[in-house]
Design an enzyme around this catalytic site. Structure first.
Site, short mmCIF file in Angstrom:
data_model
loop_
_atom_site.label_atom_id
_atom_site.label_comp_id
_atom_site.label_asym_id
_atom_site.label_seq_id
_atom_site.Cartn_x
_atom_site.Cartn_y
_atom_site.Cartn_z
N TYR A 273 0.83 -1.21 0.00
CA TYR A 273 0.00 0.00 0.00
C TYR A 273 0.87 1.26 0.00
O TYR A 273 0.69 2.14 -0.86
CB TYR A 273 -0.95 -0.03 1.20
CG TYR A 273 -2.08 0.98 1.14
CD1 TYR A 273 -2.34 1.72 -0.02
CD2 TYR A 273 -2.89 1.22 2.26
CE1 TYR A 273 -3.36 2.64 -0.06
CE2 TYR A 273 -3.91 2.14 2.21
CZ TYR A 273 -4.14 2.86 1.07
OH TYR A 273 -5.14 3.78 1.02
N GLU B 287 2.41 6.24 -7.16
CA GLU B 287 1.37 7.08 -7.77
C GLU B 287 1.76 8.55 -7.69
O GLU B 287 1.66 9.30 -8.68
CB GLU B 287 0.04 6.85 -7.06
CG GLU B 287 -0.56 5.47 -7.28
CD GLU B 287 -1.77 5.23 -6.39
OE1 GLU B 287 -2.42 6.22 -6.01
OE2 GLU B 287 -2.05 4.07 -6.06
#
Length: 300
Positions: A224, A231
């Site tokens: 995660y 990103e």
């Protein structure tokens, strides 16, 4: 839930005064004049009339049968959906790994563009599932998670080519540079999604292998943060292109007298990661404690 619970959930709105005789039989009150037996398993549930004639319960009974049929259709659809996404993300992950090793990480995007766009865009259906109750997921949380992924694949990678080959080295292991870029993003997304959709798939079948459950509530600890960092880095790398090209922007003057500055939208969108990431991460941490914690032995 067992078959009796399926009937219970469906019939409760019409008449809550039923009794459950066993795991596979529900007896309705005398006023309805009907006995029902559930025949078949969860994969193909059917309702069969008992020895008494159907009288006053006809409308409610039709609703019961209809609800059970819908459950069967929804389950088969979700099984197919999850299986397709398992295959889709496994394909993206495999191709990305092969290209990294044989050609180079800078060539990953051009080899996975179509399957990546298809697999990630298909996640829009998860929001629709939540809205219509096909899957029990919170609508807003699901929409936020899906929209952030779509922003990266369509709003950054697709329209800002420099982001596709961007790389931020963080370490060197045996002569191999490790860092943030498209490979790290696909590594984090690919493994996460293969495990997640596998978890949903087996859950629909009624039995999730412990290994899949463990991976579902453990891999996120590393994947995660890696995914979010990738990103943000890729967005940062493609941002100058978004500004210089004016892609997806709608400047003034125009006939509608409105102005849309896409780079500003991207900034505001990813600022949401500041409160959103810690909240979702801690949610998963708490879920891990609940799911993987050793079950306490019941007192005799």
């Amino acid at each position: 839930c067992n078959q009796a619970n399926l009937i219970s959930l469906s019939y409760k709105q019409a008449d809550p005064s039923y009794t459950v005789d066993s795991d596979t039989r529900v007896t309705f009150p005398e006023s309805t004049g009907a006995d029902w037996a559930v025949v078949g398993g969860m994969d193909n549930p059917r309702v069969a009339l008992g020895h008494r004639p159907l009288l006053a319960a006809s409308d409610a009974s039709i609703r019961v049968i209809a609800d059970i049929e819908k459950m069967g259709l929804a389950k088969n659809y979700l099984l197919a959906y999850n299986a397709a996404l398992i295959f889709g993300w496994a394909f993206v992950l495999t191709v990305a790994a092969k290209v990294c090793v044989t050609i180079g990480p800078e060539h990953v995007y051009q080899n996975v563009e179509v399957p990546l766009l298809v697999a990630q865009t298909a996640a829009v259906m998860e929001v629709i599932h939540a809205i219509f109750g096909i899957a029990r997921s919170p609508v807003m949380v699901t929409a936020m998670q899906v929209s952030s992924r779509l922003m990266v694949v369509w709003g950054v990678l697709y329209i800002a080519p420099p982001s596709r080959a961007a790389f931020l080295p963080l370490a060197n292991v045996n002569g191999v540079d490790l860092g943030l870029g498209l490979p790290s993003l696909l590594f984090a997304w690919g493994i996460t999604e293969v495990v997640r959709y596998s978890f949903y798939f087996f859950k629909l079948l009624g039995a999730v292998p412990h290994a899949v459950t463990w991976m579902r509530y453990t891999f996120f600890i590393v994947l995660y943060p890696l995914g979010v960092a990738s990103e943000l880095f890729l967005t940062y790398s493609g941002f100058p292109t978004l500004v210089s090209t004016g892609a997806l922007s709608y400047p003034m003057p125009n006939p509608y007298n409105i102005s849309i500055h896409f780079p500003s939208i991207v900034i505001m969108f990813f600022l949401g990661y500041v409160p959103g990431f810690p909240m979702l991460y801690m949610y998963m941490v708490n879920q891990r404690k609940k799911v993987l914690a050793p079950k306490k032995a019941k007192k005799a």
